[in-house]
Write a protein that holds these residues in place. Sequence first.
Motif, PDB file in Angstrom:
ATOM      1  N   SER A  10       0.842  -1.200   0.000  1.00 28.13           N
ATOM      2  CA  SER A  10       0.000   0.000   0.000  1.00 28.13           C
ATOM      3  C   SER A  10       0.870   1.240   0.000  1.00 28.13           C
ATOM      4  CB  SER A  10      -0.889   0.036   1.235  1.00 28.13           C
ATOM      5  OG  SER A  10      -1.595  -1.160   1.344  1.00 28.13           O
ATOM      6  N   ILE A  11       1.931   1.206   0.827  1.00 34.04           N
ATOM      7  CA  ILE A  11       2.819   2.372   0.907  1.00 34.04           C
ATOM      8  C   ILE A  11       3.464   2.615  -0.461  1.00 34.04           C
ATOM      9  CG2 ILE A  11       4.963   3.240   1.919  1.00 34.04           C
ATOM     10  CD1 ILE A  11       4.053   1.885   4.550  1.00 34.04           C
ATOM     11  N   GLN A  12       3.841   1.514  -1.111  1.00 37.48           N
ATOM     12  CA  GLN A  12       4.454   1.656  -2.438  1.00 37.48           C
ATOM     13  C   GLN A  12       3.494   2.309  -3.427  1.00 37.48           C
ATOM     14  OE1 GLN A  12       5.876  -2.037  -4.041  1.00 37.48           O
ATOM     15  NE2 GLN A  12       7.556  -2.073  -2.554  1.00 37.48           N
ATOM     16  N   TYR A  13       2.275   1.769  -3.478  1.00 38.27           N
ATOM     17  CA  TYR A  13       1.295   2.336  -4.408  1.00 38.27           C
ATOM     18  C   TYR A  13       1.046   3.805  -4.104  1.00 38.27           C
ATOM     19  CZ  TYR A  13       0.076  -2.027  -6.664  1.00 38.27           C
ATOM     20  OH  TYR A  13       0.122  -3.149  -7.414  1.00 38.27           O
ATOM     21  N   ALA A  14       0.895   4.114  -2.822  1.00 43.86           N
ATOM     22  CA  ALA A  14       0.623   5.503  -2.437  1.00 43.86           C
ATOM     23  C   ALA A  14       1.804   6.387  -2.818  1.00 43.86           C
ATOM     24  CB  ALA A  14       0.348   5.590  -0.939  1.00 43.86           C
ATOM     25  N   ALA A  15       3.019   5.862  -2.633  1.00 35.83           N
ATOM     26  CA  ALA A  15       4.212   6.657  -2.940  1.00 35.83           C
ATOM     27  C   ALA A  15       4.294   6.923  -4.439  1.00 35.83           C
ATOM     28  CB  ALA A  15       5.461   5.950  -2.448  1.00 35.83           C
ATOM     29  N   ILE A  16       4.056   5.851  -5.243  1.00 37.65           N
ATOM     30  CA  ILE A  16       4.100   6.028  -6.701  1.00 37.65           C
ATOM     31  C   ILE A  16       3.048   7.050  -7.126  1.00 37.65           C
ATOM     32  CG2 ILE A  16       3.685   4.883  -8.923  1.00 37.65           C
ATOM     33  CD1 ILE A  16       4.841   2.318  -7.586  1.00 37.65           C
ATOM     34  N   THR A  17       1.851   6.892  -6.552  1.00 35.30           N
ATOM     35  CA  THR A  17       0.769   7.833  -6.866  1.00 35.30           C
ATOM     36  C   THR A  17       1.178   9.259  -6.524  1.00 35.30           C
ATOM     37  OG1 THR A  17      -0.834   6.122  -6.361  1.00 35.30           O
ATOM     38  CG2 THR A  17      -1.639   8.391  -6.392  1.00 35.30           C
ATOM     39  N   THR A  18       1.768   9.432  -5.346  1.00 34.94           N
ATOM     40  CA  THR A  18       2.153  10.772  -4.897  1.00 34.94           C
ATOM     41  C   THR A  18       3.191  11.373  -5.840  1.00 34.94           C
ATOM     42  OG1 THR A  18       1.788  10.006  -2.658  1.00 34.94           O
ATOM     43  CG2 THR A  18       2.934  12.104  -2.910  1.00 34.94           C
ATOM     44  N   GLY A  25      -6.058   5.022 -11.514  1.00 31.95           N
ATOM     45  CA  GLY A  25      -7.240   5.433 -10.758  1.00 31.95           C
ATOM     46  C   GLY A  25      -6.875   6.337  -9.595  1.00 31.95           C
ATOM     47  N   LEU A  26      -5.818   5.955  -8.883  1.00 35.08           N
ATOM     48  CA  LEU A  26      -5.415   6.751  -7.725  1.00 35.08           C
ATOM     49  C   LEU A  26      -4.940   8.134  -8.156  1.00 35.08           C
ATOM     50  CD1 LEU A  26      -3.468   4.087  -5.589  1.00 35.08           C
ATOM     51  CD2 LEU A  26      -5.643   5.172  -5.003  1.00 35.08           C
ATOM     52  N   TYR A  48      -5.705   9.735 -10.857  1.00 34.88           N
ATOM     53  CA  TYR A  48      -6.854  10.487 -11.337  1.00 34.88           C
ATOM     54  C   TYR A  48      -7.643  11.080 -10.166  1.00 34.88           C
ATOM     55  CZ  TYR A  48     -11.502  11.442 -12.976  1.00 34.88           C
ATOM     56  OH  TYR A  48     -12.686  12.062 -13.219  1.00 34.88           O
ATOM     57  N   SER A  49      -7.875  10.269  -9.128  1.00 33.99           N
ATOM     58  CA  SER A  49      -8.704  10.754  -8.025  1.00 33.99           C
ATOM     59  C   SER A  49      -8.004  11.807  -7.185  1.00 33.99           C
ATOM     60  CB  SER A  49      -9.083   9.620  -7.082  1.00 33.99           C
ATOM     61  OG  SER A  49      -9.406   8.486  -7.798  1.00 33.99           O
ATOM     62  N   TYR A  50      -6.695  11.665  -7.003  1.00 36.98           N
ATOM     63  CA  TYR A  50      -6.028  12.542  -6.044  1.00 36.98           C
ATOM     64  C   TYR A  50      -5.312  13.735  -6.660  1.00 36.98           C
ATOM     65  CZ  TYR A  50      -7.276   9.193  -2.510  1.00 36.98           C
ATOM     66  OH  TYR A  50      -7.991   8.400  -1.673  1.00 36.98           O
ATOM     67  N   LEU A  51      -5.229  13.785  -7.980  1.00 40.03           N
ATOM     68  CA  LEU A  51      -4.501  14.887  -8.624  1.00 40.03           C
ATOM     69  C   LEU A  51      -4.964  16.287  -8.164  1.00 40.03           C
ATOM     70  CD1 LEU A  51      -2.188  15.422 -10.528  1.00 40.03           C
ATOM     71  CD2 LEU A  51      -3.779  15.394 -12.441  1.00 40.03           C
ATOM     72  N   ILE A 108      -1.530  10.153   2.204  1.00 35.98           N
ATOM     73  CA  ILE A 108      -2.248   9.531   3.311  1.00 35.98           C
ATOM     74  C   ILE A 108      -3.570   8.897   2.867  1.00 35.98           C
ATOM     75  CG2 ILE A 108      -3.400  10.008   5.502  1.00 35.98           C
ATOM     76  CD1 ILE A 108      -0.965  11.705   6.210  1.00 35.98           C
ATOM     77  N   PRO A 109      -4.429   9.629   2.184  1.00 38.69           N
ATOM     78  CA  PRO A 109      -5.657   8.958   1.741  1.00 38.69           C
ATOM     79  C   PRO A 109      -5.386   7.838   0.742  1.00 38.69           C
ATOM     80  CG  PRO A 109      -5.756  11.318   1.271  1.00 38.69           C
ATOM     81  CD  PRO A 109      -4.427  11.051   1.834  1.00 38.69           C
ATOM     82  N   ALA A 110      -4.324   7.976  -0.049  1.00 35.33           N
ATOM     83  CA  ALA A 110      -4.046   6.939  -1.044  1.00 35.33           C
ATOM     84  C   ALA A 110      -3.700   5.610  -0.374  1.00 35.33           C
ATOM     85  CB  ALA A 110      -2.914   7.375  -1.970  1.00 35.33           C
TER      86      ALA A 110
END
Lengths: 292, 359
Positions: free
Chosen positions: A82-90, A170-171, A173-176, A230-232
């Motif tokens: 999860s941390i990885q996905y959130a980090a990549i998204t960020t 998706g992440l 797109y939602s958090y941009l 954080i939300p990601a």
Amino acid sequence: MTPGTGQLPEIQGAQRRPGLRGWLLFAPLMLWLFAFVIAPTAIMFVYSFCQRDELGQVVFEFSLSNYTRVFDKTYLKIFTNSIQYAAITTVICLLVGYPVAYFIGRASEQIRNKLLMLVMIPFWTSFLIRTYAWMSILKAEGPLNGMLLYMQLIAAPLDILYTPAAVVIGLVYSYLPFMILPIYGSVEKLDNALIEAAFDLGAGPVSAFSHVIVPLTRPGIFAGVLLVFIPAIGMFAITDLMGGGRVPMIGNVIQNQFGQARDWPFGAALGMTMLLLFAACFALSMRKSDAA
Amino acid sequence: MDVMVELKRVTKRFSGTTAVNEVDLTIRAGEFITLLGPSGCGKTTLLRMISGFETPSEGTVLLEGKDVTYEPPYRRDVNQVFQSYALFPHMTVQENIAFGLKMKKVGRAEMDERVRSAIAMVSLAGMEARKPTQLSGGQRQRVALARAIVCRPKVLLLDEPLSALDAKLRHSMQVELKQLQKKLGITFVFVTHDQEEALTMSDRIAVINKGKIEQLGDADAIYHRPKTTFVANFIGQANILHASVVAREARQARVELEGGLTLTTSEELPEGAERVLVSIRPEKVWIEKERGEGDNWFEATIEDELFQGPTDQLRLKTDGGLTLSALVANESSRRTPVHAGDRVWCHLHHDDIVFVHED
Ligand SMILES: Nc1ncnc2c1ncn2[C@@H]1O[C@H](COP(=O)(O)OP(=O)(O)OP(=O)(O)O)[C@@H](O)[C@H]1O
Ligand SMILES: [Mg+2]
């Protein structure tokens, strides 16, 4: 030049204590915080040390077993995932969002509001509808594959949906917008004369960006990173829909504990662990930005 | 005389307005030149075309003979002191001043030495570690100055650098700036709308009006020999009077003012002019009780008297009905004072009647 002009007291923001009126103005926020943040967190904190019976009812019986389960290998793996996905998204949000925010922030006033509107427009429709729309864009027979096939960039449709890539799309797109808006706020406040001063002193565009623009917009970057990262980590709807359940994230596990698995105490322990993690990250970054 | 900056028929148009209109200007190496003019006349725009923040719509900008019209600011050996100072808020005084050298990749030892001497030059020793918010207006102004001169630019551009300071500090900074400029030998291009500031500091002044240079010259020429009514009125006060030429001689002309007053002047007359405008500075009108030697004497009545501290401003009316204003030193008890209602003799020196053009 005339010496002895150094007796000036340090000028800093007024640091008055708020009076009674100040506290009254503050009261609604305090109430809100208490009712929707502190109280639920306290309840979850208590639950996390409890047990559950066969029917999924919470049994008030102190135990640390939920926390030992959190550190089980399967869950640790999901945590790091999860941390990885959130980090990549960020990171992607930052790379894509910063130029957009900068452009909007430096645009002339009339254009600025229109551009901001464009950033907000996605919020006019339901989050679920937008996610389903993305699913239909990404699916094998969807328009994305159709276009790529038509342009002969690919020979066969790409399987994007239900892969980690779909989750990241998706992440992002939602958090941009949550990255763009705070950075925009910082960029808009940036005095143009400071950028000109940097150029004047011999800084090229790259140096001016790294030495002046980035440091001065750091508060916005910082807020944007927190608002996305954080939300990601805790996101479950997108991973469910676009990952098709094949990309388990901690949010899905927690949701599952409170839903189908009916193990509230374990869900609470996972939640508390995440909270601790965030608090630690936050404290660390605060210390770092103080030192800088 | 080395030429430092050359503007050739430079024009800058913004949507709707022409901020700078076909300006030709040659700035000499090492001189202190001031761009003086009212708000909105195009001073800042002109300066920004030298620094590179604006590109001319037409014309060329040369720096030491090299065409830099389209060079970006960071490739010009020119530094600017901004009106708002534009100090980097996230850097200390030391870091602000070192910034330009860091960008130029000057070695550590040399950088420290140059920053130290720049700090000493503007008397900021001991404040190196402060942030700009912890400084007074005057101190910020010094940091901005040090940050620019530490780069040893060929030209230093200053856009109303003193306008945010109070009158007293501004005065002492004027003196310091002028001394600094002499010491460093850097070409200064200074923008102001304060005529007194321009007169005290500059080697030459370019008076700008509506995007054009009205007159270029040293303080003395600008003040004593204004070429247009605008210059005469903008710098100091002036009586601007209509006159007609009645006689021309080799080095003299006689003109008749309204009300039949005839005066002799040694100014060169504009070619073939019949109707002319003359400018007479109020302090050049001599007031005496008795008629003295020579010509250009006329009688007038003091209509009004305005006490202005060191001077008295008088409104005079000649017998022919011409109104003139005059300034006389306030010598109080030592001389017999003049008052409203008195009849007096007025005198004008030949040189003090100056022909001017209408704008
Ligand atoms: N970026 C711009 N866009 C449009 N018009 C501009 C711009 N910059 C300046 N102008 C116009 O050009 C004219 C000259 O402006 P400039 O700033 O050069 O005047 P100034 O002499 O420096 O005045 P001040 O003493 O008030 O600073 C003004 O009419 C101004 O409105
Ligand atoms: Mg200006």
